[in-house]
Design a protein around this motif. Sequence first.
Motif, short mmCIF file in Angstrom:
data_model
loop_
_atom_site.label_atom_id
_atom_site.label_comp_id
_atom_site.label_asym_id
_atom_site.label_seq_id
_atom_site.Cartn_x
_atom_site.Cartn_y
_atom_site.Cartn_z
N LEU A 228 -22.79 28.97 -57.06
CA LEU A 228 -21.94 28.84 -55.88
C LEU A 228 -22.77 28.91 -54.60
N VAL A 229 -23.63 29.93 -54.53
CA VAL A 229 -24.45 30.10 -53.33
C VAL A 229 -25.40 28.92 -53.15
N ALA A 230 -26.05 28.51 -54.26
CA ALA A 230 -27.00 27.40 -54.18
C ALA A 230 -26.31 26.10 -53.82
N GLY A 231 -25.12 25.87 -54.36
CA GLY A 231 -24.38 24.65 -54.03
C GLY A 231 -24.03 24.59 -52.57
N ALA A 232 -23.56 25.70 -52.00
CA ALA A 232 -23.22 25.74 -50.58
C ALA A 232 -24.47 25.53 -49.73
N ALA A 233 -25.56 26.22 -50.08
CA ALA A 233 -26.79 26.10 -49.31
C ALA A 233 -27.36 24.69 -49.40
N ALA A 245 -35.03 23.89 -46.60
CA ALA A 245 -34.13 24.79 -47.31
C ALA A 245 -33.82 24.30 -48.72
N MET A 246 -34.00 22.99 -48.97
CA MET A 246 -33.68 22.44 -50.28
C MET A 246 -34.58 23.01 -51.37
N VAL A 247 -35.82 23.36 -51.05
CA VAL A 247 -36.72 23.90 -52.05
C VAL A 247 -36.15 25.18 -52.63
N GLY A 248 -35.58 26.01 -51.76
CA GLY A 248 -34.96 27.24 -52.24
C GLY A 248 -33.80 26.97 -53.18
N VAL A 249 -33.05 25.89 -52.91
CA VAL A 249 -31.95 25.53 -53.78
C VAL A 249 -32.47 25.09 -55.15
N PHE A 250 -33.53 24.27 -55.13
CA PHE A 250 -34.08 23.76 -56.38
C PHE A 250 -34.52 24.88 -57.32
N MET A 288 -21.88 24.59 -58.49
CA MET A 288 -22.40 23.84 -57.35
C MET A 288 -21.39 22.84 -56.82
N LEU A 289 -20.61 22.21 -57.72
CA LEU A 289 -19.59 21.27 -57.26
C LEU A 289 -18.51 21.98 -56.45
N VAL A 290 -18.03 23.11 -56.96
CA VAL A 290 -16.98 23.85 -56.25
C VAL A 290 -17.46 24.27 -54.86
N ALA A 291 -18.66 24.86 -54.80
CA ALA A 291 -19.17 25.34 -53.52
C ALA A 291 -19.53 24.18 -52.59
N GLY A 292 -20.08 23.11 -53.16
CA GLY A 292 -20.48 21.98 -52.34
C GLY A 292 -19.29 21.28 -51.69
N VAL A 293 -18.25 21.03 -52.46
CA VAL A 293 -17.05 20.39 -51.90
C VAL A 293 -16.41 21.29 -50.84
N THR A 294 -16.38 22.59 -51.11
CA THR A 294 -15.82 23.53 -50.13
C THR A 294 -16.62 23.51 -48.84
N THR A 295 -17.94 23.43 -48.95
CA THR A 295 -18.80 23.40 -47.77
C THR A 295 -18.55 22.15 -46.93
N VAL A 296 -18.45 21.00 -47.59
CA VAL A 296 -18.16 19.76 -46.86
C VAL A 296 -16.81 19.85 -46.17
#
Length: 308
Positions: A228-233, A245-250, A288-296
């Motif tokens: 969740l955290v990685a998807g939002a970030a 910041a993407m490196v930290g996500v990877f 990641m999908l849940v957090a990513g869609v919420t972030t958008v």
Amino acid sequence: MLVHLRMTVPDDLSHTIEALLVDDDRVTNVVVMRGVSVQPVGDAIEADVAREAASDVIDAITATGLPERGGLAFSDVDGSRFDAASAVGRAAPGDPDDAVLWGAVIDRARTSARPSATYFAFLVLATILAAIAVITDSAVLVVGAMVVGPEFASIAGACVALGFGHWRLAWDGLARLVAAFVIVIAAVALLALVAGWSGFITSEMVTRPRPLTGFIWHPDRWSFTVALVAGAAGVLAMTTAKSAAMVGVFISVTTVPAAGNLALALALWAPDEIRGSISQLAVNIAGMLVAGVTTVWLQRVLRPVVRA
């Protein structure tokens, strides 16, 4: 910070777009070159706009119908030295770092939904690295596999598409992701089978206790939390062009490591690790999908508040 606009404009739209730009306090350096565009026939218009206002201005230009009859390209300006740049920035409330060029983000989402040989090559190499990490119980190689893996681009692209209701684009992105993992896992499993038949690797190498890499196939509540955290970030980094910041996500999520473990478990038939790896992969992608869609969604909803 500025965004540079470059347009090829049919004659009958030229004065409309020129007026739109000149009358906007957030726009400067408006240049109109009459009759220089060959295809489409018409004028070339350039301008610089405050990054905070770029999406608004681009939307206004798009509403004139220019994309169907001419061309509009835009890019960030890396540096500028003139007083008007500060003036247009003051006329556009908000912080440039909070601004999102949604047109560019959606273009990247479309790119991430297209299959490519390079994408598959990186995913194969990352999964092979992950498999070697499992065999050698190397945390360093796990991190390397995470960084090499390109799969987050598909996930982030699908999040953007879902956030904008572009269902076909989201479906294409997710289908690409699933197909890529199926093909890559099968390919690495085949390599592992050959290695097993030759005696290069054994089942014990995979099923033995692995204190440094055992987490790969043991999903828990923290796996979903991290996803969740990685998807939002990751989506925030993608939409605001913060590539560092993407490196930290990877190196936060274990999608590729789980795929590598799954390939080995299939080849050497370790049912517990097969189930665990599939669960880990699914948990990470879902989180990641849940957090990513919420972030958008939040970025779009809160955008007027940020600019107030």
